[in-house]
Design an enzyme around this catalytic site. Sequence first.
Site, mmCIF file in Angstrom:
data_model
loop_
_atom_site.group_PDB
_atom_site.id
_atom_site.type_symbol
_atom_site.label_atom_id
_atom_site.label_comp_id
_atom_site.label_asym_id
_atom_site.label_seq_id
_atom_site.Cartn_x
_atom_site.Cartn_y
_atom_site.Cartn_z
ATOM 1 N N GLY A 31 31.691 -23.464 -17.073
ATOM 2 C CA GLY A 31 30.849 -23.194 -18.231
ATOM 3 C C GLY A 31 30.638 -24.428 -19.088
ATOM 4 N N SER A 32 30.626 -24.225 -20.383
ATOM 5 C CA SER A 32 30.263 -25.306 -21.302
ATOM 6 C C SER A 32 31.300 -26.420 -21.383
ATOM 7 C CB SER A 32 30.008 -24.736 -22.691
ATOM 8 O OG SER A 32 28.835 -23.946 -22.695
ATOM 9 N N THR A 33 32.525 -26.192 -20.876
ATOM 10 C CA THR A 33 33.480 -27.306 -20.872
ATOM 11 C C THR A 33 32.998 -28.434 -19.958
ATOM 12 O OG1 THR A 33 34.802 -26.293 -19.099
ATOM 13 C CG2 THR A 33 35.435 -25.804 -21.376
ATOM 14 N N LYS A 60 30.188 -29.645 -20.014
ATOM 15 C CA LYS A 60 29.273 -30.490 -20.790
ATOM 16 C C LYS A 60 29.910 -31.816 -21.186
ATOM 17 C CE LYS A 60 26.691 -26.464 -22.410
ATOM 18 N NZ LYS A 60 26.462 -25.484 -23.484
ATOM 19 N N SER A 105 27.165 -26.313 -28.632
ATOM 20 C CA SER A 105 27.192 -25.987 -27.205
ATOM 21 C C SER A 105 25.825 -25.499 -26.729
ATOM 22 C CB SER A 105 28.259 -24.928 -26.920
ATOM 23 O OG SER A 105 28.627 -24.958 -25.553
#
Length: 485
Positions: A215-217, A219, A273
């Site tokens: 997921g957004s980690t 990024k 995010s």
Amino acid sequence: MTRHIRCAAAFCALLLAALLVNAARIQIVQARAYDGNPANRRPDITRYAQPRGDILVGGRPVTGSKDTGEHLRYERTYRHGPLYAPVTGFASQVYGTTFLEHAEDGVLSGTDPALSPLPLWHDVTRARTPGGDVVTTLDAAAQQAAFRGLGHRKGAVAAIEPATGRILALVSTPSYDPEALSGNGPAVLRSWLGLNEDPDKPMLNRAVRQTYPPGSTFKVVTAAAALDAGVITDLDEPTRSPDPYTLPGTVTALRNESAGCRNASLRQAFERSCNTVFAKLGVDVGVTAMAATAHAFGFNDTRLRVPFPVAHSTFDTSVDRAQLALSSIGQYNTRATPLQMAMVSAAVANGGQLRQPYLVERITTSRGGTVFTAGARPLSQAMHPLTATRLRELMRNVVEHGTGTNAAIPGATVGGKTGTAQHGVDNLGTPYAWFVSWAQGDHDLEPKVAVAVVVEDAAAHRRDISGGGMAAPIARAVMRAVLRS
């Protein structure tokens, strides 16, 4: 008469020679076949005829051996078994060994030649070398904090010391007691069947053997690629990103969970995010550069050992631009273990340099003599040092006034990134709550710990599940334990 005696003597000599040849055939030529025969119990009897060496955490053994008085004399015991099961694994007289019990079996069982200064003498006398001890890198307080933080939820925690790669915590829940598998009685069979039939898979080491969409980690990786490639040169410059963002070559619109993402700067997009900004950044960077950066962090590496094998994390390189956009926000085919995401955070904390993680500090004989000490681990440059400095700033912003405020620790500088990963058919599965972070005490010269937390079954309404709410408090507890240590 003399002739008959000579014939009898010759015949006896021939029989003796035949016996010697047959003995040599059995002892030398067919030795391996007999040793490997399931009906031959001698190797098992010999293996369990003496206590096994211990696995140590913080100088204290978390394993032991008990004398059963049976043919297979010594069985393995475990102190705080469920707490350390993802590290020790089990040593079973029926089902073999796993994890450190397997990777260091030669040392623990006493068969490793390095433990004996006179191996030839032992071969002659048939004496056995006592099992050696394996000293781990774990921080007992951090391990306990991670285990308590996860509680009864499915999930995992991995914590690393950024400057060295020492693994400080490795937890997977739900867990199990390895001692239930140690012996060979009917109870062991029942335990084995029960553990394997349990739908929660307590024997699955989620920290190193399970991959998740990050997921957004992820990024953090996308931001590093964009900064290294020069696609972003100013953290506060608008990114010219639409909201919603239409995936290239499709009519599918990608949207955000938060407002204010249209044309947001990298700093704003990282704090909020913004999916649209990072999806577009991944496309602008391109699959080659994105894949190179992901590989530098450890993705697509099938050789990682700690010392037992780690499931390799993946970043798909055979994607079109729409798939690349989704991959760049930690979805599509992007998959990572919690240990891998701890490595990502550690590289940021360590100025862009990534140390290979390891779990064994040293190996000693039963008398305490050092046989092996972990030296400098392989080092790679995951990103430019200036990029790491900028990412540390972005991650600090997330904790200070973004989505990761639950990870803040008084008296320390903390950086983090939240993530909520969609999965399942049509993304209908309960989202995974992620948090990656690092922490540096106010009196420390460098960050002391990098952590990754994933919670599979967050007990909340779907729209309320978030890395900041579910995973960040667990990371905070682990980081605080390390800083206090």
